[in-house]
Scaffold this active site. Sequence first.
Site, PDB file in Angstrom:
ATOM      1  N   LYS A  73       0.849  -1.204   0.000  1.00  0.00           N
ATOM      2  CA  LYS A  73       0.000   0.000   0.000  1.00  0.00           C
ATOM      3  C   LYS A  73       0.880   1.249   0.000  1.00  0.00           C
ATOM      4  CE  LYS A  73      -3.904   2.009   2.583  1.00  0.00           C
ATOM      5  NZ  LYS A  73      -4.797   1.853   3.761  1.00  0.00           N
ATOM      6  N   SER A 148      -9.679   1.764   2.950  1.00  0.00           N
ATOM      7  CA  SER A 148      -8.811   2.523   2.077  1.00  0.00           C
ATOM      8  C   SER A 148      -7.742   1.707   1.355  1.00  0.00           C
ATOM      9  CB  SER A 148      -8.123   3.617   2.885  1.00  0.00           C
ATOM     10  OG  SER A 148      -7.291   3.035   3.873  1.00  0.00           O
ATOM     11  N   SER A 172      -9.803  -0.597   7.196  1.00  0.00           N
ATOM     12  CA  SER A 172      -9.300  -0.477   5.824  1.00  0.00           C
ATOM     13  C   SER A 172      -8.616  -1.691   5.226  1.00  0.00           C
ATOM     14  CB  SER A 172      -8.346   0.700   5.718  1.00  0.00           C
ATOM     15  OG  SER A 172      -9.091   1.880   5.623  1.00  0.00           O
TER      16      SER A 172
HETATM   17  N1  GLN Z   1     -13.226   4.092   6.710  1.00  0.00           N
HETATM   18  C1  GLN Z   1     -12.435   4.440   7.846  1.00  0.00           C
HETATM   19  C2  GLN Z   1     -12.027   5.882   7.780  1.00  0.00           C
HETATM   20  O1  GLN Z   1     -12.339   6.507   6.819  1.00  0.00           O
HETATM   21  C3  GLN Z   1     -11.255   3.526   7.980  1.00  0.00           C
HETATM   22  C4  GLN Z   1     -10.000   4.023   7.377  1.00  0.00           C
HETATM   23  C5  GLN Z   1      -8.813   3.162   7.669  1.00  0.00           C
HETATM   24  O2  GLN Z   1      -8.909   2.116   8.318  1.00  0.00           O
HETATM   25  N2  GLN Z   1      -7.658   3.627   7.247  1.00  0.00           N
HETATM   26  O3  GLN Z   1     -11.433   6.395   8.664  1.00  0.00           O
END
Ligand code: GLN
Length: 472
Positions: A73, A148, A172
């Site tokens: 990532k 994400s 994410s």
């Molecule tokens: N959807 C969550 C957020 O927007 C999780 C994001 C993540 O785990 N990086 O914060």
Amino acid sequence: MSVSVLADMLRTKKCSARELLNDVMERAKAVQTELNCYVTFNDKAVQAAEEADRRIAAGEDISLLTGIPVAIKDNISTRGLRTTCASRMLENYIPPYSATAVERLEAAGAVITGKMNMDEFAMGSASDTGIFGAVRNPVDKSFSSGGSSGGSAASVAAGAAVLALGSDTGGSVRQPASFCGVVGFCPSYGSVSRYGLIAFASSLDRIGSFGKNVRDTFYLHNTINGYDIKDVTSFRKNFSHELTGELKGLRIGVCAEMMKACTDAEISDALEAALKEMEKQGAELVDISLPSIKDSVKAYYIISSAEASSNLARYDGVRYGFREQNIVSIADMYKRSRTEGFGDEVKRRIMLGTFVLSEGYCEAYYKRAISCRRRITYDFERAFEVCDIIAAPVYPRAGIELDNRIPATDMYAADIFTVPASMAGLPAVSVPCGRSSSGLPIGLQLIGRRFADNDVLDAAYGYELTGGAAWQ
Ligand code: GLN
């Protein structure tokens, strides 16, 4: 093919690491325009594959991951390889060092294929807030890969990488894994070093692993975990053990509040079917209650935004990152660099976080969120007195349609099933457990006790062995 089959082929010289990399990269490039998984291809990958072949040929002490193509990532630092966080702020940033997780992969002989698309600074749920555009779901291209870590999940699902690293702050890794029909594991907080992971919310951020099946994911996680002197929150204990898939006697907690909050019948049906399969193998279902999770989304967005506002203060246009050139004063430079360098979602979180930490509001928001976090942790501790693992949905919907944007607050609310384990620092996995009527994958989430990482993977393995997700 699974990692163990590939590793065997490499050892018996049925194929070389170079050939394997070629195959994977050919596939990656073929699907890139459609899926948009990759941000940067690693131009040193061939060299790494050749080195893996040399090590195998020389009969050196190699690991299962030697010669295996792994995607990373784009918020995980890779020395000499651009790391953007899908942000204009870091569009041209080339880290001078690698994350510990990446170093461990390289030491094991893995071949880094490239850097994966994501939401800007990992803030989002559909991998569509970054500067490189949305990642599409290989299963249905009108849907998001989830986020994400969407690029990581989609690449494993599409065969554009064998394994991938992602990051999970509030879901994410688990949510995109569920959307793309792969396994995504978020380890206990502290079990994988955060050194080199570009910070979003430091008390919640974790590096997680993606694989096509549980065993592959287990190999990846067990290559990168363990104590690291460079991360004070990393943990010394090593709870490593082999996967057995034994479900007999396993007490699976089913959370009344989560089941009630799951209003999509296809998702609850898939979950119930999975639980039945596990029961058939000797697992025992127990009712549990986690009353505090009703506040978990609110508390999560307060805490994660507060930490983000502090972490992202370093992008001021001075030391590194984007700097606006057309300026009239130093204050103007800060302001314009941040205005131009960050996208809307990141700005929203910085503003929210700055607000909840400001004098006069801190007690009402931040401190209450911290006490809510404590209650959630306590609820889990009580639940684990009567069960060994907790089964839950991953997401309230089977997918997010890409061209049909939902308001930010609805997107936040949908994190209800993933943020509780994030708040409590618990290990959790998403393993495929079915499909919706329109063919979109559905994941089963299993949450375990702190540092019982391999128990969580073992339970997921046990479920996988039942063949419940045979559609794959
Ligand atoms: N959807 C969550 C957020 O927007 C999780 C994001 C993540 O785990 N990086 O914060």
